[in-house]
Design an enzyme around this catalytic site. Structure first.
Site, PDB file in Angstrom:
ATOM      1  N   ASP A 181      32.376  58.787 -12.055  1.00 53.49           N
ATOM      2  CA  ASP A 181      31.705  57.544 -12.417  1.00 53.49           C
ATOM      3  C   ASP A 181      32.617  56.823 -13.403  1.00 53.49           C
ATOM      4  O   ASP A 181      32.913  57.369 -14.480  1.00 53.49           O
ATOM      5  CB  ASP A 181      30.343  57.885 -13.058  1.00 53.49           C
ATOM      6  N   ASN A 184      38.909  48.534  -8.266  1.00 51.74           N
ATOM      7  CA  ASN A 184      37.947  47.732  -7.512  1.00 51.74           C
ATOM      8  C   ASN A 184      36.484  48.053  -7.800  1.00 51.74           C
ATOM      9  O   ASN A 184      35.614  47.201  -7.625  1.00 51.74           O
ATOM     10  CB  ASN A 184      38.268  47.969  -6.017  1.00 51.74           C
ATOM     11  N   TYR A 195      27.066  38.803 -14.991  1.00 46.55           N
ATOM     12  CA  TYR A 195      28.026  39.214 -13.942  1.00 46.55           C
ATOM     13  C   TYR A 195      29.286  38.356 -14.054  1.00 46.55           C
ATOM     14  O   TYR A 195      30.412  38.881 -14.040  1.00 46.55           O
ATOM     15  CB  TYR A 195      27.412  39.108 -12.544  1.00 46.55           C
ATOM     16  N   PRO A 224      37.832  37.187  -4.891  1.00 40.36           N
ATOM     17  CA  PRO A 224      37.150  36.743  -3.671  1.00 40.36           C
ATOM     18  C   PRO A 224      35.868  35.967  -3.962  1.00 40.36           C
ATOM     19  O   PRO A 224      35.220  36.151  -5.002  1.00 40.36           O
ATOM     20  CB  PRO A 224      36.801  38.065  -2.952  1.00 40.36           C
TER      21      PRO A 224
HETATM   22  P1  NDP Z   1      30.145  47.447  -2.444  1.00 38.63           P
HETATM   23  O1  NDP Z   1      28.819  47.607  -3.072  1.00 38.63           O
HETATM   24  O2  NDP Z   1      30.241  47.456  -0.975  1.00 38.63           O
HETATM   25  O3  NDP Z   1      31.158  48.536  -3.031  1.00 38.63           O
HETATM   26  C1  NDP Z   1      31.194  48.826  -4.410  1.00 38.63           C
HETATM   27  C2  NDP Z   1      31.977  50.088  -4.636  1.00 38.63           C
HETATM   28  O4  NDP Z   1      32.046  50.341  -6.055  1.00 38.63           O
HETATM   29  C3  NDP Z   1      31.329  51.301  -4.008  1.00 38.63           C
HETATM   30  O5  NDP Z   1      32.320  52.098  -3.407  1.00 38.63           O
HETATM   31  C4  NDP Z   1      30.712  52.036  -5.183  1.00 38.63           C
HETATM   32  O6  NDP Z   1      30.751  53.435  -4.943  1.00 38.63           O
HETATM   33  C5  NDP Z   1      31.694  51.675  -6.301  1.00 38.63           C
HETATM   34  N1  NDP Z   1      31.106  51.823  -7.629  1.00 38.63           N
HETATM   35  C6  NDP Z   1      30.104  51.112  -8.183  1.00 38.63           C
HETATM   36  N2  NDP Z   1      29.802  51.600  -9.397  1.00 38.63           N
HETATM   37  C7  NDP Z   1      30.658  52.624  -9.623  1.00 38.63           C
HETATM   38  C8  NDP Z   1      30.839  53.536 -10.686  1.00 38.63           C
HETATM   39  N3  NDP Z   1      30.085  53.467 -11.781  1.00 38.63           N
HETATM   40  N4  NDP Z   1      31.803  54.466 -10.592  1.00 38.63           N
HETATM   41  C9  NDP Z   1      32.572  54.558  -9.477  1.00 38.63           C
HETATM   42  N5  NDP Z   1      32.439  53.720  -8.428  1.00 38.63           N
HETATM   43  C10 NDP Z   1      31.480  52.795  -8.500  1.00 38.63           C
HETATM   44  O7  NDP Z   1      30.712  46.058  -3.012  1.00 38.63           O
HETATM   45  P2  NDP Z   1      32.123  45.309  -2.818  1.00 38.63           P
HETATM   46  O8  NDP Z   1      33.068  46.095  -2.027  1.00 38.63           O
HETATM   47  O9  NDP Z   1      31.813  43.926  -2.393  1.00 38.63           O
HETATM   48  O10 NDP Z   1      32.575  45.241  -4.346  1.00 38.63           O
HETATM   49  C11 NDP Z   1      33.799  45.757  -4.818  1.00 38.63           C
HETATM   50  C12 NDP Z   1      34.270  44.897  -5.967  1.00 38.63           C
HETATM   51  O11 NDP Z   1      34.482  43.571  -5.521  1.00 38.63           O
HETATM   52  C13 NDP Z   1      33.305  44.803  -7.153  1.00 38.63           C
HETATM   53  O12 NDP Z   1      34.081  44.864  -8.334  1.00 38.63           O
HETATM   54  C14 NDP Z   1      32.696  43.415  -6.985  1.00 38.63           C
HETATM   55  O13 NDP Z   1      32.282  42.876  -8.218  1.00 38.63           O
HETATM   56  C15 NDP Z   1      33.855  42.654  -6.408  1.00 38.63           C
HETATM   57  N6  NDP Z   1      33.561  41.434  -5.673  1.00 38.63           N
HETATM   58  C16 NDP Z   1      32.685  41.429  -4.618  1.00 38.63           C
HETATM   59  C17 NDP Z   1      32.464  40.259  -3.913  1.00 38.63           C
HETATM   60  C18 NDP Z   1      31.504  40.184  -2.777  1.00 38.63           C
HETATM   61  O14 NDP Z   1      30.987  39.079  -2.490  1.00 38.63           O
HETATM   62  N7  NDP Z   1      31.238  41.266  -2.075  1.00 38.63           N
HETATM   63  C19 NDP Z   1      33.202  39.016  -4.237  1.00 38.63           C
HETATM   64  C20 NDP Z   1      34.070  39.145  -5.374  1.00 38.63           C
HETATM   65  C21 NDP Z   1      34.258  40.303  -6.031  1.00 38.63           C
HETATM   66  P3  NDP Z   1      29.620  54.489  -5.350  1.00 38.63           P
HETATM   67  O15 NDP Z   1      28.302  53.781  -5.320  1.00 38.63           O
HETATM   68  O16 NDP Z   1      29.777  55.564  -4.315  1.00 38.63           O
HETATM   69  O17 NDP Z   1      30.023  54.931  -6.703  1.00 38.63           O
HETATM   70  C1  8X3 Z   2      30.918  38.091  -6.046  1.00 37.79           C
HETATM   71  C2  8X3 Z   2      30.965  36.672  -5.641  1.00 37.79           C
HETATM   72  O1  8X3 Z   2      29.872  34.396  -5.991  1.00 37.79           O
HETATM   73  O2  8X3 Z   2      28.416  36.273  -5.476  1.00 37.79           O
HETATM   74  O3  8X3 Z   2      31.758  38.306  -7.137  1.00 37.79           O
HETATM   75  O4  8X3 Z   2      29.416  36.064  -7.638  1.00 37.79           O
HETATM   76  S1  8X3 Z   2      29.611  35.817  -6.224  1.00 37.79           S
END
Ligand code: NDP
Ligand code: 8X3
Length: 255
Positions: A60, A87, A153, A183
């Site tokens: 974590d 990420n 956020y 993104p």
């Molecule tokens: P998902 O929810 O699909 O994936 C998030 C990932 O983060 C999972 O693999 C989860 O794994 C992991 N995670 C979350 N909390 C923890 C933790 N405490 N320790 C370890 N791993 C953790 O979302 P996205 O792929 O979309 O998000 C990935 C990143 O991209 C984030 O930082 C998000 O803020 C960012 N982002 C997303 C956007 C979107 O619209 N989707 C746009 C811009 C940025 P697990 O739960 O197994 O730990």
């Molecule tokens: C995720 C994109 O616009 O939902 O970071 O905040 S937005």
């Protein structure tokens, strides 16, 4: 020697797509996430399909001790990390400031800022010794522009933006590249997590859009990682065609 990428948050979304993308290009993978069952499944799939090795590193990111111990316990032959995709992260809730849940704020700050920092520091210490490496931080367009009910956020992603700039300056002397990827709306598990399992509300975010996918973002991340050693993309924002910024969308409803 195959190159090595460490990806946090590899159990879903961008991280999982990056795992496949880097594997197709022959990278060995160190994969992190909390859900060990998903990591195992992903590792099995990738090892069966591609001729690469996978090291599972479940922890974590919020747990400082676990982050530093896990990363320092990586076997020596895996420590030559070429690329970190930093990420792991999440949004929790989308509420007016005065109505938002403080525990949501704490989780976002602990994960997206503090956990993000722990991982970046632990890996940059290893890269500094090797005098090379590439850290790709997951920002967001929410870290460029605040939107209604985005408050904390957005603040965590503004922090990622500032920390990426600071890292780029401080890690310059070690030849470490720092890239921030920002993104817009991408259909992963992000909204399902944000709205705490409410599938209807999560789906509405993408109504009338052809949003980005995890694979779209992984493509861009891999591109940044594949450039010549002297070239660094510092900061890159990416949205789908129908999104101009965090507020303006061209939704094609009922078409
Ligand atoms: P998902 O929810 O699909 O994936 C998030 C990932 O983060 C999972 O693999 C989860 O794994 C992991 N995670 C979350 N909390 C923890 C933790 N405490 N320790 C370890 N791993 C953790 O979302 P996205 O792929 O979309 O998000 C990935 C990143 O991209 C984030 O930082 C998000 O803020 C960012 N982002 C997303 C956007 C979107 O619209 N989707 C746009 C811009 C940025 P697990 O739960 O197994 O730990
Ligand atoms: C995720 C994109 O616009 O939902 O970071 O905040 S937005």
């Amino acid at each position: 020697m195959p190159k090595i990428v460490l990806i946090t948050g590899a159990t879903s979304g961008f991280g999982k797509s990056c795992a496949y993308k880097f594997a197709t290009h022959g990278y060995d993978l160190i994969l992190n996430g909390r859900r060990a069952d998903r990591l195992q499944k992903l590792a099995d799939e990738i090892e069966n399909k591609y001729n690469v090795a996978v090291l599972q590193l479940p922890f974590d990111v919020r747990e400082e001790k676990a982050v530093f111990e896990s990363i320092s316990s990586i076997p020596e032959e895996w420590k030559a990390i070429d690329v970190l995709v930093n990420n792991a992260g999440l949004a929790l809730g989308r509420d007016y400031f005065e109505e938002a849940d403080i525990s949501d704020w704490n989780t976002m700050i602990d994960t997206n800022v503090k956990g993000f920092l722990y991982v970046a520091k632990a890996v940059s210490q290893i890269m500094a010794v090797r005098k090379k490496g590439h850290i790709i931080n997951m920002g967001s367009i929410a870290g460029k522009e605040v939107y209604e009910k985005g408050n904390v956020y957005c603040a965590t992603k503004f922090a990622v933006d500032a920390i990426s700039q600071g890292m780029r300056i401080d890690l310059l002397r070690h030849n470490i590249k720092v890239t921030s990827i920002n993104p817009g709306a991408a259909e992963t598990e992000f909204s399902l997590v944000r709205f705490k399992g409410d599938e209807g509300t999560a789906k509405q975010i993408y109504d009338g859009l052809t949003p980005l996918t995890g694979d779209d973002v992984a493509e861009v991340i891999y591109y940044c990682a594949s450039l010549p050693p002297h070239v660094c993309i510092n900061d890159l924002s990416i949205t789908c065609l129908q999104q101009a910024n965090t507020i303006y969308f061209n939704r094609k409803l009922n078409s």
